[in-house]
Design an enzyme around this catalytic site. Structure first.
Site, PDB file in Angstrom:
ATOM      1  N   ARG A   1     -23.682-105.147  -1.765  1.00  0.00           N
ATOM      2  CA  ARG A   1     -22.515-105.244  -0.829  1.00  0.00           C
ATOM      3  C   ARG A   1     -22.008-104.266  -1.597  1.00  0.00           C
ATOM      4  NH1 ARG A   1     -22.332-111.289   0.234  1.00  0.00           N
ATOM      5  NH2 ARG A   1     -25.251-111.735  -0.064  1.00  0.00           N
TER       6      ARG A   1
ATOM      7  N   ARG B   1     -26.091-127.634   4.433  1.00  0.00           N
ATOM      8  CA  ARG B   1     -24.996-126.901   4.071  1.00  0.00           C
ATOM      9  C   ARG B   1     -25.187-125.336   5.351  1.00  0.00           C
ATOM     10  NH1 ARG B   1     -26.168-120.497   1.599  1.00  0.00           N
ATOM     11  NH2 ARG B   1     -24.200-120.078   1.596  1.00  0.00           N
TER      12      ARG B   1
ATOM     13  N   GLU C   1     -24.119-125.987  -5.971  1.00  0.00           N
ATOM     14  CA  GLU C   1     -23.689-127.059  -4.673  1.00  0.00           C
ATOM     15  C   GLU C   1     -24.594-128.147  -3.652  1.00  0.00           C
ATOM     16  OE1 GLU C   1     -24.321-122.921  -3.899  1.00  0.00           O
ATOM     17  OE2 GLU C   1     -22.982-122.290  -3.327  1.00  0.00           O
TER      18      GLU C   1
ATOM     19  N   ASN D   1     -30.400-126.509   3.074  1.00  0.00           N
ATOM     20  CA  ASN D   1     -30.165-125.558   3.511  1.00  0.00           C
ATOM     21  C   ASN D   1     -30.764-124.420   4.141  1.00  0.00           C
ATOM     22  OD1 ASN D   1     -28.848-122.373   2.729  1.00  0.00           O
ATOM     23  ND2 ASN D   1     -28.468-123.030   0.474  1.00  0.00           N
TER      24      ASN D   1
ATOM     25  N   HIS E   1     -19.079-119.246   0.101  1.00  0.00           N
ATOM     26  CA  HIS E   1     -19.207-119.874  -1.503  1.00  0.00           C
ATOM     27  C   HIS E   1     -18.155-121.134  -1.820  1.00  0.00           C
ATOM     28  CE1 HIS E   1     -20.636-115.604  -3.354  1.00  0.00           C
ATOM     29  NE2 HIS E   1     -21.432-116.390  -2.438  1.00  0.00           N
TER      30      HIS E   1
END
Ligand code: ADP
Length: 397
Positions: free
Chosen positions: A241, A91, A384, A7, A180
């Site tokens: 955010r 990823r 993940e 990743n 996601h």
């Protein structure tokens, strides 16, 4: 079969080596400050002492070389030789409209990913750097790309289109993509397993609540809606955010404070969310502490955050025509009993009843509802990396 999961971020690289015969995690680590002064790799072979390797890393290629050396190191390493690595799973944040599943990386895939970089300028370029570097260092090892967007490619058109002039979609591919996806898919599959039912027979709402946060409606195993959109800025309020807002605010704000587009973008991504509202922190642990001590803006940030999640849960229950299970995952979802309780309170009419004792748990798979709760609320730690390794195995194996 051993799969190396990568990743790559702009200055970091997280990795795991997983034995896919039994899904056992063999080693994990992170390279940080790539291309910056003071770079290092923290490596851990499971069951051995951790090692910190402080070495200059000009770029991702240099970082990957050090990671591979750590993996075969006699003292703190994991495997005898690089030949033991059967495949690498990468990823990749944005797969655009092209990829609705994981793919073996070849020349064509790389050129599509280059095109997608325009859609995810912060994420796809470092993902690609990792791919190119692995290719040079491990030339005969097959590589698989696993996309954050892929799981959401099943969204129906009415979910993914914005109410903007249609030409924007045709010309620039402006549409909702969702992110996601690997996490939403993993926890939805795990939820079906825990409930002893087939994923195809379930309506599940998956809440990935970390620093970034998104929620998805998973109907019969397919994502039919999700809260992030063209970029990961849409949807829920997050750590820093803003999530959903009236788009007219942007021009008004720019005019009032004489801001450039880059400045306002930065403010919406880095200075908003619960950090912006509270003025305290983007970390929910700090906010829960501050709220406990009577800080009203910290409490407001939390209440606003919970309210947005609840609102989406109601919307997704309506969209799917009912819900069988809700899953909480990622940093906040896995660790905060307060958040799970607050989000689910008032949803008894949907059939959700939290059991306070069962909910008093962290980081472990659990059903946190009462026995008569018709909708099950599950805590499922996301994984993940394992999902990426599974996808890699299924394509390469
Ligand atoms: P990322 O999106 O960076 O992968 P994570 O899934 O690791 O994020 O989630 C990080 C967030 O989880 C932190 O910002 C923190 O607010 C929250 N978190 C972690 N542990 C706890 C806890 N014990 N209580 C409340 N919030 C927590």
């Amino acid at each position: 079969m051993k799969v190396l999961v990568m990743n790559c971020g702009s200055s970091s690289l997280k990795y795991q080596l997983i034995n896919m015969e039994n899904e056992e995690l063999l080693a994990k680590g992170i390279a940080e400050r790539i291309g910056i002064e003071g770079s290092f790799v923290k490596h851990e072979t499971i069951g051995k002492e951790k090692a910190v390797i402080e070495e200059r890393m000009e770029d991702h290629k240099a970082a990957i070389k050090i990671v591979l050396e750590a993996l075969i190191n006699k003292e703190y390493g994991t495997i005898q030789s690089m030949e033991e690595i059967t495949a690498v799973g990468h990823r990749v944040v944005h797969g655009g409209e092209k990829f609705s599943g994981s793919v073996i990386i070849n020349e064509e895939v790389k050129s599509v990913l280059e095109e997608c970089s325009e859609l995810a300028p912060l994420h796809n370029p470092p993902n690609l750097m990792g791919i190119y570097a692995c290719e040079e260092i491990l030339p005969n090892v097959p590589m698989v790309g696993v996309f954050d967007t892929a799981f959401h490619q099943t969204m129906p058109k009415e979910s993914y289109m914005y109410a903007l002039p249609y030409e924007l979609y045709e010309k620039y591919k402006i549409r909702r993509y969702g992110f996601h996806g690997t996490s939403h898919k993993y926890v939805a599959m795990k939820a079906a397993e825990l409930l002893g039912k087939s994923l195809e027979d379930l309506n599940i709402i998956t809440c990935h609540l970390g620093n970034g946060a998104s929620i998805a409606a998973v109907k019969n195993g397919q994502s039919v809606d999700t809260s992030m959109g063209f970029t990961p800025l849409e949807g829920l309020a997050m750590g820093t955010r803003c999530g959903d807002l009236d788009p007219a605010i942007i021009a008004y704000w720019m005019a009032k404070e004489n801001l450039t587009i880059a400045e306002v973008n930065n403010l919406m991504n880095k200075k908003s969310g619960v950090l912006g509202v509270s003025g305290v922190s983007s970390d929910f642990r700090d906010l829960e502490d501050a709220a406990d001590q009577g800080n009203e803006r910290a409490q407001l940030a939390l209440d606003l955050y919970y309210q947005r999640v609840k609102k989406y849960m109601g919307a997704y229950a309506a969209e799917m025509g009912g819900v069988d299970a809700v899953v909480f995952t990622a940093g906040l979802g896995e660790n905060s009993a307060i958040a799970r309780k607050a989000i689910c309170s008032g949803l008894e009419f949907l059939g959700i009843k939290i059991d306070d004792e069962k909910n008093n748990i962290r980081g472990k798979e659990a059903d946190v509802t009462t026995t008569d709760s018709t909708v099950k609320v599950l805590l499922i730690p996301t994984n993940e990396e394992l999902m990426i390794a599974r996808e890699t195995k299924s394509l390469v194996g």
